[in-house]
Design an enzyme around this catalytic site. Structure first.
Site, PDB file in Angstrom:
ATOM      1  N   HIS A  32       0.840  -1.199   0.000  1.00 41.21           N
ATOM      2  CA  HIS A  32       0.000   0.000   0.000  1.00 41.21           C
ATOM      3  C   HIS A  32       0.876   1.251   0.000  1.00 41.21           C
ATOM      4  O   HIS A  32       0.926   1.973  -0.986  1.00 41.21           O
ATOM      5  CB  HIS A  32      -0.960  -0.011   1.201  1.00 41.21           C
ATOM      6  CG  HIS A  32      -1.805   1.213   1.283  1.00 41.21           C
ATOM      7  ND1 HIS A  32      -1.997   1.893   2.458  1.00 41.21           N
ATOM      8  CD2 HIS A  32      -2.494   1.893   0.331  1.00 41.21           C
ATOM      9  CE1 HIS A  32      -2.781   2.946   2.226  1.00 41.21           C
ATOM     10  NE2 HIS A  32      -3.096   2.954   0.938  1.00 41.21           N
ATOM     11  N   HIS A  67      -2.066   0.825   8.101  1.00 43.59           N
ATOM     12  CA  HIS A  67      -3.507   0.848   7.769  1.00 43.59           C
ATOM     13  C   HIS A  67      -4.093  -0.557   7.806  1.00 43.59           C
ATOM     14  O   HIS A  67      -5.134  -0.818   7.220  1.00 43.59           O
ATOM     15  CB  HIS A  67      -3.742   1.501   6.401  1.00 43.59           C
ATOM     16  CG  HIS A  67      -2.973   2.773   6.210  1.00 43.59           C
ATOM     17  ND1 HIS A  67      -1.823   2.861   5.442  1.00 43.59           N
ATOM     18  CD2 HIS A  67      -3.176   4.009   6.727  1.00 43.59           C
ATOM     19  CE1 HIS A  67      -1.348   4.088   5.490  1.00 43.59           C
ATOM     20  NE2 HIS A  67      -2.135   4.807   6.258  1.00 43.59           N
TER      21      HIS A  67
HETATM   22 FE1  FES Z   1       0.310  -0.890   4.779  1.00 46.30          FE
HETATM   23 FE2  FES Z   1      -1.137   1.253   4.289  1.00 46.30          FE
HETATM   24  S1  FES Z   1       1.030   1.098   4.329  1.00 46.30           S
HETATM   25  S2  FES Z   1      -1.838  -0.726   4.744  1.00 46.30           S
END
Ligand code: FES
Length: 130
Positions: free
Chosen positions: A62, A79
């Site tokens: 992500h 997150h």
């Molecule tokens: Fe891992 Fe956002 S950086 S869920």
């Protein structure tokens, strides 16, 4: 873009591994945090007698936070994306949309584990070697 082969790198001996306790290493270079783990359950791409030893980039697909390992899964602290190491690092919860890059492993007859490549693109890089 240039194409470079991945390095072959010895990362551990199979006798060093305890089920469920990940071992940190970097591959293919110092910036690329990675985990080697014996899952205790068969995994796609797993090596060893039980096909349960796998390795992955720790950089969440992500936004690049280093994932932790809990209850047999990789969990991102930023997150809360979760990745299943038994099915090639598939994200099954959270904001990440890509699999966690899986490091190709080889176990030799002496019990040494080698990293030999990566399937997937490590977060934050514009290219990976092939
Ligand atoms: Fe891992 Fe956002 S950086 S869920």
């Amino acid at each position: 873009l240039s194409e470079q082969p991945y390095p072959v790198m010895k990362i551990a001996r199979v006798s060093e591994l305890e089920t469920g306790k990940p071992l940190s290493f970097s591959y293919p270079d110092e910036a690329a945090l990675s985990y080697l783990v014996k899952l205790g359950r068969p995994a796609l791409g797993g090596v060893g007698r039980d096909k349960d030893i796998v390795a992955f980039s720790r950089l969440c697909t992500h936004m690049g936070c280093p994932v932790g390992f809990r209850d047999g899964r990789f969990v991102c602290p930023c997150h809360f994306s979760q990745f299943d190491p038994a099915v090639n690092g598939q994200c099954y919860q959270g904001l990440a949309t890509e699999y966690l890059p899986q490091i190709r492993l080889r176990l030799d007859e002496a019990g040494d584990i080698f990293a030999e490549g990566i399937d997937g693109l490590i977060w934050g890089r514009v290219e990976n070697p092939r």
